[in-house]
Each structure stands twice: as C-alpha cells, then as structure tokens.
Design an enzyme around this catalytic site. Sequence first.
Site, PDB file in Angstrom:
ATOM      1  N   ASN A 241      15.195  11.015  31.004  1.00  0.00           N
ATOM      2  CA  ASN A 241      14.776  10.212  32.493  1.00  0.00           C
ATOM      3  C   ASN A 241      14.139   9.371  32.317  1.00  0.00           C
ATOM      4  O   ASN A 241      13.125   9.954  30.547  1.00  0.00           O
ATOM      5  CB  ASN A 241      14.128  11.439  33.188  1.00  0.00           C
ATOM      6  CG  ASN A 241      15.153  12.523  33.457  1.00  0.00           C
ATOM      7  OD1 ASN A 241      16.459  12.195  33.719  1.00  0.00           O
ATOM      8  ND2 ASN A 241      14.810  13.271  33.941  1.00  0.00           N
TER       9      ASN A 241
ATOM     10  N   ARG B 273      11.672   7.726  33.022  1.00  0.00           N
ATOM     11  CA  ARG B 273      10.870   7.416  34.478  1.00  0.00           C
ATOM     12  C   ARG B 273       9.830   8.499  34.517  1.00  0.00           C
ATOM     13  O   ARG B 273       9.545   9.150  33.402  1.00  0.00           O
ATOM     14  CB  ARG B 273      11.438   6.972  35.793  1.00  0.00           C
ATOM     15  CG  ARG B 273      12.194   8.584  35.873  1.00  0.00           C
ATOM     16  CD  ARG B 273      12.418   8.339  37.216  1.00  0.00           C
ATOM     17  NE  ARG B 273      13.669   9.883  37.699  1.00  0.00           N
ATOM     18  CZ  ARG B 273      13.708  11.036  37.087  1.00  0.00           C
ATOM     19  NH1 ARG B 273      12.341  11.868  37.286  1.00  0.00           N
ATOM     20  NH2 ARG B 273      14.134  11.867  37.123  1.00  0.00           N
TER      21      ARG B 273
ATOM     22  N   GLU C 281      19.915  15.326  28.699  1.00  0.00           N
ATOM     23  CA  GLU C 281      19.487  14.297  29.018  1.00  0.00           C
ATOM     24  C   GLU C 281      17.959  13.639  28.938  1.00  0.00           C
ATOM     25  O   GLU C 281      17.118  14.141  28.589  1.00  0.00           O
ATOM     26  CB  GLU C 281      20.188  14.037  30.598  1.00  0.00           C
ATOM     27  CG  GLU C 281      19.195  15.518  31.529  1.00  0.00           C
ATOM     28  CD  GLU C 281      19.001  14.367  32.781  1.00  0.00           C
ATOM     29  OE1 GLU C 281      19.263  13.110  33.487  1.00  0.00           O
ATOM     30  OE2 GLU C 281      18.786  15.177  33.863  1.00  0.00           O
TER      31      GLU C 281
ATOM     32  N   LYS D  22      29.176  23.586  27.275  1.00  0.00           N
ATOM     33  CA  LYS D  22      29.393  24.998  26.937  1.00  0.00           C
ATOM     34  C   LYS D  22      28.241  25.500  28.144  1.00  0.00           C
ATOM     35  O   LYS D  22      27.263  24.535  27.847  1.00  0.00           O
ATOM     36  CB  LYS D  22      28.393  25.027  25.728  1.00  0.00           C
ATOM     37  CG  LYS D  22      28.732  26.714  25.618  1.00  0.00           C
ATOM     38  CD  LYS D  22      29.945  27.916  24.997  1.00  0.00           C
ATOM     39  CE  LYS D  22      30.172  29.046  25.683  1.00  0.00           C
ATOM     40  NZ  LYS D  22      31.510  29.305  26.130  1.00  0.00           N
TER      41      LYS D  22
ATOM     42  N   LYS E  74      14.322  21.417  40.550  1.00  0.00           N
ATOM     43  CA  LYS E  74      13.020  21.767  39.978  1.00  0.00           C
ATOM     44  C   LYS E  74      12.151  22.249  41.055  1.00  0.00           C
ATOM     45  O   LYS E  74      12.096  21.393  41.771  1.00  0.00           O
ATOM     46  CB  LYS E  74      12.160  20.969  38.933  1.00  0.00           C
ATOM     47  CG  LYS E  74      12.790  20.609  38.005  1.00  0.00           C
ATOM     48  CD  LYS E  74      12.459  19.355  36.853  1.00  0.00           C
ATOM     49  CE  LYS E  74      13.477  19.032  35.573  1.00  0.00           C
ATOM     50  NZ  LYS E  74      12.895  18.083  34.946  1.00  0.00           N
TER      51      LYS E  74
ATOM     52  N   VAL F 184       8.323  13.834  38.317  1.00  0.00           N
ATOM     53  CA  VAL F 184       8.060  14.092  39.245  1.00  0.00           C
ATOM     54  C   VAL F 184       6.297  15.711  38.699  1.00  0.00           C
ATOM     55  O   VAL F 184       5.414  15.348  39.505  1.00  0.00           O
ATOM     56  CB  VAL F 184       8.358  15.980  40.188  1.00  0.00           C
ATOM     57  CG1 VAL F 184       8.149  15.966  41.176  1.00  0.00           C
ATOM     58  CG2 VAL F 184       9.968  14.190  41.322  1.00  0.00           C
TER      59      VAL F 184
ATOM     60  N   GLY G 272      19.968  13.800  39.906  1.00  0.00           N
ATOM     61  CA  GLY G 272      19.383  15.268  40.635  1.00  0.00           C
ATOM     62  C   GLY G 272      19.805  16.592  41.227  1.00  0.00           C
ATOM     63  O   GLY G 272      20.415  17.191  42.309  1.00  0.00           O
TER      64      GLY G 272
END
Length: 450
Positions: free
Chosen positions: A293, A295, A291, A205, A241, A298, A168
């Site tokens: 996600n 799921r 990374e 970095k 975002k 949005v 988040g």
Amino acid sequence: MKRSNVKKVLIANRGEIAVRILRACKDLGIQTVAVHSTADAEAMHVRLADESVCIGPPQPRESYLNIPSIISAACVSGADAIHPGFGFLSENSTFSHMVEEHGLIFIGPKADHIAMMGDKIMAKKTFARLGLPTVPGSDGAVTNVNKALKMADEMGYPVLIKAAGGGGGRGMKVARSRSEFTEAYETARQEAGISFGNNQVYLEKYLTAPRHIEFQIIADQFGNAVHLGERDCSLQRRNQKVWEEAVSLVLTPKFRDVFGGKIAEAVGRLGYSGAGTLEFLYENGELYFIEMNTRIQVEHPITEVITGIDIVREQILIAGGNKLSLTQNDVTFKGHAIECRINAENSETFIPSAGTINNYHCPGGPGVRVDSALYDGCKVPPYYDSLISKLIVHANDREQCLARLRRALREYVIDGVDTLIPLHMRLANNPDIIAGNFDIHFLERLHENK
Ligand code: ADP
C-alpha cells in the site's frame, strides 16, 4: 527544528485521518486547507483547519473523489501541496500525476510507483525480483479458464482467485475444491471488471491459518529507506482489519531486523519515496508478500507509539524534498500497542449506522491515544466509510496493554450510533486473544460459533 519546504497543505480527505494530517501540519508550522462536502460543513476537520473549501455534494464521486474540484480548491487557496490521506484518491496515480502537473506537491510516492503497486500482479513480480518471498501462485495473470484450472490442480486446493486491481478486502474468491473452481474463477473475473474496471485475475495458494503481518517503511527521494517494524493485523472481518497490534507476537527481534532490513533495501533499490506498507501472510515461520500500500495506513499510530516516530510528519518532510531524519539504528521498539477500529456499525451484524452523536466521552489516562473527529453533537453521515474513531493503547508489555485497553473501552461513550466498542470489549476479554492465539479467520469463527 526541521523546517519543511511545504508552507500550506490541502488535505483531500475527511474524518479522523484529515484531523490527524492537520495535527502533523500544525506541529510543523504549516497552514492547512480542509475540503468538505455539503454533508461535512460542520465536521471537525473543517473546524480545526485554517481555511476550508466546499468541494461538492455528499456523494463521494462528486466531492472527495472530484479531482477538478480538489485541484481548483488547492489553486484558489494557494496551497503548495496536497495530502490525500487514505481511501478516496490516495492510490489514484492519475490524481497524483495531475497534482504535480499543476505545480503542486503530492504528499506520497511518485505516480509510477502508485500505478505499479496498484496492480497486484506487478507488485508481486517486482518484489519477487527484488528478493522477497511471495505467496505461491500463478506467474502473472491467468486469462484462460482451462489453463487456470490445470494450474490450480497442480497447486492443490484450496486456491484463491484474486483481482489484480483489488483492494479493501474485495475482489477475492476461494475455490476449496476442483468442482468449485470454474464458477469461482468466472465470478471473480466478472466482479473484478465491474468493481475495479480491470478483469485481470491471478491465482494464489489459499493459506488456511496464516497471520497478516505488514511492515511499515519510510523512504526519501535520495534512496534512503528504513523499516519501522511490523504490525499484526490478523483480526479481520471480510478481509478488513478490525484490531491491530505492534509488535507481532510471532517475530523475534532478530527475524524483524533481518527481514525488515531486506525490505528496506528492496524499497530503496526501487527508488520509492514516502511512507508505504508491505503486506505479508505468515505461516509456518515464513512471511510471504501479498501486496504493497502506497499511502498512510489506518493502523499507522501503533507503529508511531512504539517507535516515537511521527510518520505523517515524515511524509510531509520527505515530499518537501528533505532527507530522512533518521537511520535504521535510530529506530527502536518500545513496549506493545493495540489499535481498535471503532466503526459506526452494529457489533453483531456489522450493519453501518448513521446519526447524530448526542453524548460523547473520550477515554484518556496513561497510554491512551484516540484519533477521531467526533464531538458532542456531530453528525455521522451515511455516505462514507464507517470508521469514526481509533482507540490506540500503549504499555510496556502486552498484558498491561490489554488491561489499559479494557479500561479505555469501558470509559469510551459514543451515544447516537451503533459502534464496534462491544465487539472490542469481547475481544479484549477473550482467552485466545489474551493468549495471542489467532489467525486471519479467528473473527469469522468467533461469529459463527455464537
Ligand atoms: P486487499 O488489497 O483487498 O486488502 P490483500 O491482498 O491485502 O487484499 O488481502 C486482504 C486479506 O485477504 C489478507 O489480509 C488476508 O486476510 C486475506 N488473504 C489475501 N491473500 C490470501 C491468501 N493467499 N490466503 C489466505 N488469505 C488471504
């Protein structure tokens, strides 16, 4: 028509995403069970569901995060599957495991994949092993401040200290120079421990002007995986975002095909099933993984409108044991789409706003989709995330898309709470946005220069 083995879905969420999932269920002929807190008794997701169960008081930990309450609601209502949406319990591997223990289907990936990607260090290692480029940084967790400092000196500043369990947009500290490092490191560790119950941190970095570009994937339980192209989510505030676009302005079709193909192959080899998003930073013509996600995101609708694929429907079918209904060759990209997150927040200060909507008018017309749970007279409670609506606009090219967006934003009336509509209007008229010149720091710069 494709049939689902799932007959009744409990939707363990609220707001627009609960309504979005409910719609996919209805299109598949699946019964729906809404859960709600006492604050949401009159909410749209409750009104549209076939059945509803009150699972507790307003505070999320007593309702939407209350695992025993949610599982009991599923058992009592005779649901055979649970869709977690996003946020709340969607990336909680214990929850998905418990759902399965109760003989219910979890509409999402397997618990061990959720756990693996929930640890960002493990996620980076996994995809590096599967051949994807990652943001340069420490090889795993750093536990000793002197070793970490030495590593940062070697990497060169600025350096980002990130929490392994972060999410988040939280759990990150930048050290712009050697003198800032020790304090940033200690603060990051402390905050990570408090916020995520895991004080492991790693170094990356800090890229000074990247774009955030992410690839949507869907994969079934039989090792088939496809990518649905990318989204540019560079317009962010505090690493969260605000505005997303598909496709990105900087990837060529060839690059998309080749890189997307590599991602789909990696995900297939992992044995991952369900929908997922791999996030990258883009700088100097290269993408670097940050990374994954595990799921629905949005911003999934912009991918849906340019590909014509209903991602939530695919999630449900995959979880029910169906094979992917499409191959990579079936995936094509038509036109351009933009999503504006309409948060109940002040457009200048970003302070959340709660209240009752006393006048609501939703935009429409060609190329306009609104995913929201708002209606005239509904309440925006103070207890939850401030996202109240998503305006998604689609057109044959970006210029037309921006024109439609300006038209839709002018039509949109939400009275009773502050919203980000004025901010989006400014962005839709900003010459740099119109020209496509922006990176992840654009919004903060805009705010500072006012
Ligand atoms: P979260 O899980 O909290 O969303 P991410 O790792 O996805 O965290 O990062 C969120 C945002 O933070 C990214 O979209 C980007 O704007 C910024 N960010 C993350 N890593 C870096 C980095 N190495 N350099 C610069 N910005 C970064």
